[in-house]
Design a protein around this motif. Structure first.
Motif, short mmCIF file in Angstrom:
data_model
loop_
_atom_site.label_atom_id
_atom_site.label_comp_id
_atom_site.label_asym_id
_atom_site.label_seq_id
_atom_site.Cartn_x
_atom_site.Cartn_y
_atom_site.Cartn_z
N ARG A 55 0.83 -1.21 0.00
CA ARG A 55 0.00 0.00 0.00
C ARG A 55 0.87 1.26 0.00
O ARG A 55 1.99 1.26 0.47
CB ARG A 55 -0.88 0.06 1.25
CG ARG A 55 -1.96 -0.99 1.34
CD ARG A 55 -2.81 -0.74 2.57
NE ARG A 55 -3.90 -1.70 2.69
CZ ARG A 55 -5.06 -1.44 3.28
NH1 ARG A 55 -5.28 -0.24 3.80
NH2 ARG A 55 -6.00 -2.37 3.35
N ALA A 56 0.27 2.35 -0.48
CA ALA A 56 0.88 3.66 -0.31
C ALA A 56 0.76 4.07 1.15
O ALA A 56 -0.08 3.55 1.90
CB ALA A 56 0.19 4.67 -1.21
N GLY A 91 1.87 18.09 -1.62
CA GLY A 91 0.69 17.89 -0.79
C GLY A 91 -0.31 16.89 -1.35
O GLY A 91 -1.31 16.59 -0.72
N ARG A 92 -0.06 16.38 -2.58
CA ARG A 92 -0.97 15.39 -3.18
C ARG A 92 -0.65 14.02 -2.64
O ARG A 92 0.49 13.61 -2.59
CB ARG A 92 -0.77 15.36 -4.70
CG ARG A 92 -1.65 16.30 -5.45
CD ARG A 92 -1.73 15.84 -6.90
NE ARG A 92 -1.98 16.97 -7.76
CZ ARG A 92 -1.05 17.55 -8.50
NH1 ARG A 92 0.19 17.09 -8.46
NH2 ARG A 92 -1.33 18.58 -9.24
N HIS A 93 -1.68 13.27 -2.30
CA HIS A 93 -1.51 11.88 -1.89
C HIS A 93 -2.58 11.07 -2.62
O HIS A 93 -3.73 11.06 -2.20
CB HIS A 93 -1.63 11.71 -0.38
CG HIS A 93 -0.58 12.45 0.38
ND1 HIS A 93 0.74 12.06 0.40
CD2 HIS A 93 -0.65 13.57 1.12
CE1 HIS A 93 1.44 12.91 1.13
NE2 HIS A 93 0.63 13.84 1.58
N ALA A 135 -6.97 4.61 -16.45
CA ALA A 135 -8.42 4.37 -16.46
C ALA A 135 -8.83 4.03 -15.03
O ALA A 135 -7.99 3.57 -14.24
CB ALA A 135 -8.79 3.24 -17.40
N PRO A 136 -10.09 4.25 -14.66
CA PRO A 136 -10.50 3.95 -13.28
C PRO A 136 -10.27 2.49 -12.92
O PRO A 136 -10.47 1.58 -13.73
CB PRO A 136 -12.00 4.28 -13.29
CG PRO A 136 -12.15 5.28 -14.40
CD PRO A 136 -11.17 4.87 -15.45
N PHE A 137 -9.83 2.27 -11.67
CA PHE A 137 -9.66 0.93 -11.13
C PHE A 137 -10.96 0.49 -10.46
O PHE A 137 -11.80 1.34 -10.11
CB PHE A 137 -8.54 0.93 -10.09
CG PHE A 137 -7.15 0.76 -10.66
CD1 PHE A 137 -6.26 -0.14 -10.09
CD2 PHE A 137 -6.72 1.50 -11.76
CE1 PHE A 137 -4.98 -0.30 -10.60
CE2 PHE A 137 -5.46 1.35 -12.28
CZ PHE A 137 -4.57 0.45 -11.70
N ALA A 196 -9.04 6.98 -1.87
CA ALA A 196 -7.90 7.43 -2.67
C ALA A 196 -8.31 8.54 -3.63
O ALA A 196 -9.38 8.49 -4.24
CB ALA A 196 -7.31 6.26 -3.45
N VAL A 197 -7.45 9.53 -3.75
CA VAL A 197 -7.64 10.59 -4.73
C VAL A 197 -7.03 10.11 -6.05
O VAL A 197 -5.85 9.76 -6.11
CB VAL A 197 -6.95 11.89 -4.28
CG1 VAL A 197 -7.09 12.97 -5.36
CG2 VAL A 197 -7.55 12.37 -2.96
#
Length: 266
Positions: free
Chosen positions: A48-49, A115-117, A123-125, A134-135
């Motif tokens: 994971r992130a 600042g982006r996480h 394509a969308p998961f 998640a952004v």
């Protein structure tokens, strides 16, 4: 391992180890981890992130320590989120190879700058794949990785795990590390980087080394970590190659395998 051995640190995978496939973590496991954390450092070591790992650390009651995220590419201080080690690579040639061999695959890279996480994706998961909150930004292939990245995620919901084992072979991956997940999921990492990479960094902060560590995991991306640790423990539901790499096998995540291991000492 001598009979009197006792770990001075614990490394825990998350998905399939602490948390089951329904995103649940049992009270018995939470209690066992909290007891252990009162005595030794607990290091979450995950694909994971960091931003999707932090809520798990908070749920477990962890207070101050380190998280090995992105399959070892990022070692992050918890709870501040400060990266103390980060490894990146240029995925351009891999992206082109994926498009050739798996034209319908979706790809993603992590974002943690300015600042982006979140993730850039082609394509969308499927819902929940990248974390519930998640952004995500959808971009063309050419804008997926304008700079080096910590990892490249390849996903095809219409393919099988076996398909992705074959895909990894067809891609002819050189100069990178890769891990096939439980589903049709392939993680590409910088060359020579795996969870043990980040664990070395984290353990050094405590003046410890691999002989002091018990590590528990269930996936192919845990193999290097299990071999690295003084005691490597595979979950009971792990693939055979993970079990073979481990020193021992515990119960499955549904049967609180992590608690069964930690309760031995804590």
């Amino acid at each position: 391992m001598t009979d009197g051995w006792r770990p001075k640190a614990v490394a825990l995978d998350i998905d399939g180890t602490l948390i089951d496939h329904d995103e649940r973590i049992s009270p018995a496991v939470i209690d066992a981890v909290r007891r252990a954390a009162a005595q030794v450092p607990i290091i979450l070591a995950t694909g994971r992130a960091y931003h999707t790992t932090k809520p798990v650390a908070e749920l477990l009651g962890l207070t101050d320590g380190f998280v090995v995220a992105s399959n070892g590419a990022r070692t992050v201080r918890f709870p501040s989120g400060t990266a103390i080690d980060e490894r990146t690579f240029d995925p351009t040639t891999v992206i082109a190879s994926v498009r050739k061999h798996a034209p319908n695959a979706r790809m993603a890279v992590e974002e943690h700058d300015n600042g982006r996480h979140g993730y850039r994706v082609t394509a969308p998961f499927p819902d929940g794949d990248l974390g519930k909150q998640a952004v995500v930004r959808v971009v063309p292939d050419a804008e997926l990785a304008p700079e080096p990245v910590t990892r490249l995620i390849i996903r095809d919901p219409d393919a099988s795990e076996a398909d992705f084992v074959q895909l990894a072979e067809r891609l002819g991956l050189h100069g990178v590390s890769y891990f096939v997940g439980w589903t049709a999921w392939l993680d590409i990492a910088p060359e020579g980087v795996d969870k043990s990479t980040g664990l070395k960094v984290a353990l050094a902060q405590y003046g410890l080394d691999s002989a002091d560590l018990v590590a528990i995991g269930d996936g192919r991306n845990d193999i290097e970590m299990l071999v690295y640790a003084g005691l490597g423990v595979s979950m009971g539901s792990a693939p055979d190659e993970v079990k073979v790499a481990a020193d021992e096998v515990t119960k499955s995540v549904q049967d609180d395998g992590v608690a069964a291991v930690l309760n031995r000492w804590f």
